[in-house]
Motif scaffolding. Structure first.
Motif, PDB file in Angstrom:
ATOM      1  N   UNK A 187       0.848  -1.187   0.000  1.00  0.00           N
ATOM      2  CA  UNK A 187       0.000   0.000   0.000  1.00  0.00           C
ATOM      3  C   UNK A 187       0.888   1.243   0.000  1.00  0.00           C
ATOM      4  N   UNK A 188       1.320   1.617  -1.208  1.00  0.00           N
ATOM      5  CA  UNK A 188       2.198   2.764  -1.364  1.00  0.00           C
ATOM      6  C   UNK A 188       2.663   2.847  -2.800  1.00  0.00           C
ATOM      7  N   UNK A 189       3.378   3.903  -3.118  1.00  0.00           N
ATOM      8  CA  UNK A 189       3.894   4.059  -4.472  1.00  0.00           C
ATOM      9  C   UNK A 189       4.956   3.007  -4.750  1.00  0.00           C
ATOM     10  N   UNK A 190       5.165   2.709  -6.028  1.00  0.00           N
ATOM     11  CA  UNK A 190       6.212   1.761  -6.395  1.00  0.00           C
ATOM     12  C   UNK A 190       7.562   2.248  -5.902  1.00  0.00           C
ATOM     13  N   UNK A 191       7.781   3.546  -5.925  1.00  0.00           N
ATOM     14  CA  UNK A 191       9.052   4.099  -5.454  1.00  0.00           C
ATOM     15  C   UNK A 191       9.268   3.795  -3.980  1.00  0.00           C
ATOM     16  N   UNK A 192       8.217   3.930  -3.182  1.00  0.00           N
ATOM     17  CA  UNK A 192       8.353   3.647  -1.753  1.00  0.00           C
ATOM     18  C   UNK A 192       8.560   2.155  -1.510  1.00  0.00           C
ATOM     19  N   UNK A 193       7.808   1.335  -2.232  1.00  0.00           N
ATOM     20  CA  UNK A 193       7.957  -0.111  -2.077  1.00  0.00           C
ATOM     21  C   UNK A 193       9.363  -0.542  -2.474  1.00  0.00           C
ATOM     22  N   UNK A 194       9.843  -0.022  -3.596  1.00  0.00           N
ATOM     23  CA  UNK A 194      11.174  -0.369  -4.080  1.00  0.00           C
ATOM     24  C   UNK A 194      12.231  -0.038  -3.019  1.00  0.00           C
ATOM     25  N   UNK A 195      12.094   1.129  -2.412  1.00  0.00           N
ATOM     26  CA  UNK A 195      13.084   1.536  -1.402  1.00  0.00           C
ATOM     27  C   UNK A 195      13.086   0.572  -0.215  1.00  0.00           C
ATOM     28  N   UNK A 196      11.891   0.214   0.287  1.00  0.00           N
ATOM     29  CA  UNK A 196      11.809  -0.669   1.453  1.00  0.00           C
ATOM     30  C   UNK A 196      12.313  -2.071   1.133  1.00  0.00           C
ATOM     31  N   UNK A 197      11.886  -2.618  -0.001  1.00  0.00           N
ATOM     32  CA  UNK A 197      12.272  -3.980  -0.350  1.00  0.00           C
ATOM     33  C   UNK A 197      13.771  -4.089  -0.638  1.00  0.00           C
TER      34      UNK A 197
END
Length: 330
Positions: free
Chosen positions: A103-113
């Motif tokens: 639940x977030x932008x792809x940019x945010x998900x990419x950073x966390x993962x």
């Protein structure tokens, strides 16, 4: 359909995920829980504000995550706890567990993962989320990621009955679940369904009916959890006011419901969990005091009494089901 359980059940009457992992990868894949600071659409006002009636994330979130924002620090602490508890050091996967982790932008998900995958002891990702938090752009990114590392999606279905979903304030429908799992499957993503048995309005009959729907989804794995009344949830308030308004399954009823479902699932679906475990200081009811190993024996006994096993009553859908591609380690 075979007259006996398949050989790849390794002597069980159901297809155990842990057995499959050891056979496929040659070792365990131990999950290390993470809290990356995500929320849910039924908490932030997108679809609601109070969350699911049964939910208190603290009830299943490891204590080492509280107050620690750094993902690498969470991983280090989680691995140390696993090694102390189990005494082994094998491969670990980062389990984005708390709330909805797509639940977030792809940019945010990419950073966390990518932060998690950069840890030298992490070999992949398990991502807990909801059916309404999987737009195509997120699934496209996860499919790209799965080419080079383990990626498992864990989708909270909870129930196949829309009225039950409405009563517990899930904020999504079963049609959304079907759509999300279809689109994930088209991209070759490993998908685990999370089911919660005993929700208000659910019966053994509706669960068995739901099992037929589950059997048509092309799932890779499934987790079964019993409804638990935990402190800090709306359900706990309802239960305290009137326990009869929240009828809870006993162990026998629950095992029979799980067995009803397992019989109807494809034998290729892996069974990841059979019960929930909650922090004792937060659990109000039911007080079962059962561990996974004990529940596995009860399920085996229930299936044996029926002369049955996983897939015994499975009816393949008209469209052919294809086995998933096993993802590679980092």
């Amino acid at each position: 359909m075979s007259d006996t359980p398949p050989e790849y059940f390794h002597g069980r009457r159901y297809h155990a995920y842990n057995d499959w992992v050891k056979y496929t990868y040659g070792c365990r894949l131990q999950k290390v829980s993470l809290d990356a600071g995500f929320t849910c659409p039924n908490r932030d006002g997108s679809r609601g504000t109070n969350g699911c009636t049964f939910c208190n994330n603290r009830s299943f979130t490891p204590g080492y995550l509280f107050g620690v924002d750094d993902i690498h620090a969470q991983i280090d602490t989680g691995i140390a706890q696993v090694q102390r508890r189990y005494g082994y050091d094998e491969r670990y996967v980062a389990y984005f567990q708390t709330y909805s982790n797509t639940y977030g932008s792809v940019a945010r998900l990419r950073q966390a993962y990518q932060v998690a995958l950069a840890h030298p002891q992490i070999s992949g990702l398990v991502i807990g989320t909801r059916p309404d938090c999987l737009p195509d752009e997120v699934l496209d990114y996860l499919a790209e990621l799965s080419i080079r590392t383990v990626v498992e999606l864990e989708i909270g279905i909870e129930s196949c009955d829309d009225e039950v979903l409405r009563r517990c304030n899930r904020g999504h429908t079963f049609d959304e679940t079907v759509d999300a799992i279809r689109r994930a499957g088209e991209r070759g993503l490993f998908t685990t369904a999370h089911m919660l048995y005993g929700l208000p309005g659910e019966t053994r009959a509706t669960i068995a009916e739901g099992a037929l729907k589950l059997s048509r989804l092309g799932l890779d794995a499934i987790k079964f959890h019993q409804l638990q009344v935990v402190k800090g949830s709306q359900l706990a308030n309802e239960w305290r006011a009137d326990p009869n308004s929240v009828p809870l399954m006993d162990v026998t009823e629950y095992v029979e419901c799980v067995a009803d479902t397992v019989e109807r699932l494809s034998p290729y679906v892996k069974i990841q969990r059979l019960i929930s475990e909650c922090a004792p200081n937060l659990l109000l009811a039911p007080q079962w005091s059962l561990k996974q190993a004990s529940m596995a024996l009860l399920l085996e006994d229930a299936l044996a009494m029926r002369g049955s096993w996983q897939g015994k009553r499975y009816e393949a859908p008209a469209s052919a089901w294809s086995a998933p591609v096993t993802p590679a380690f980092v």
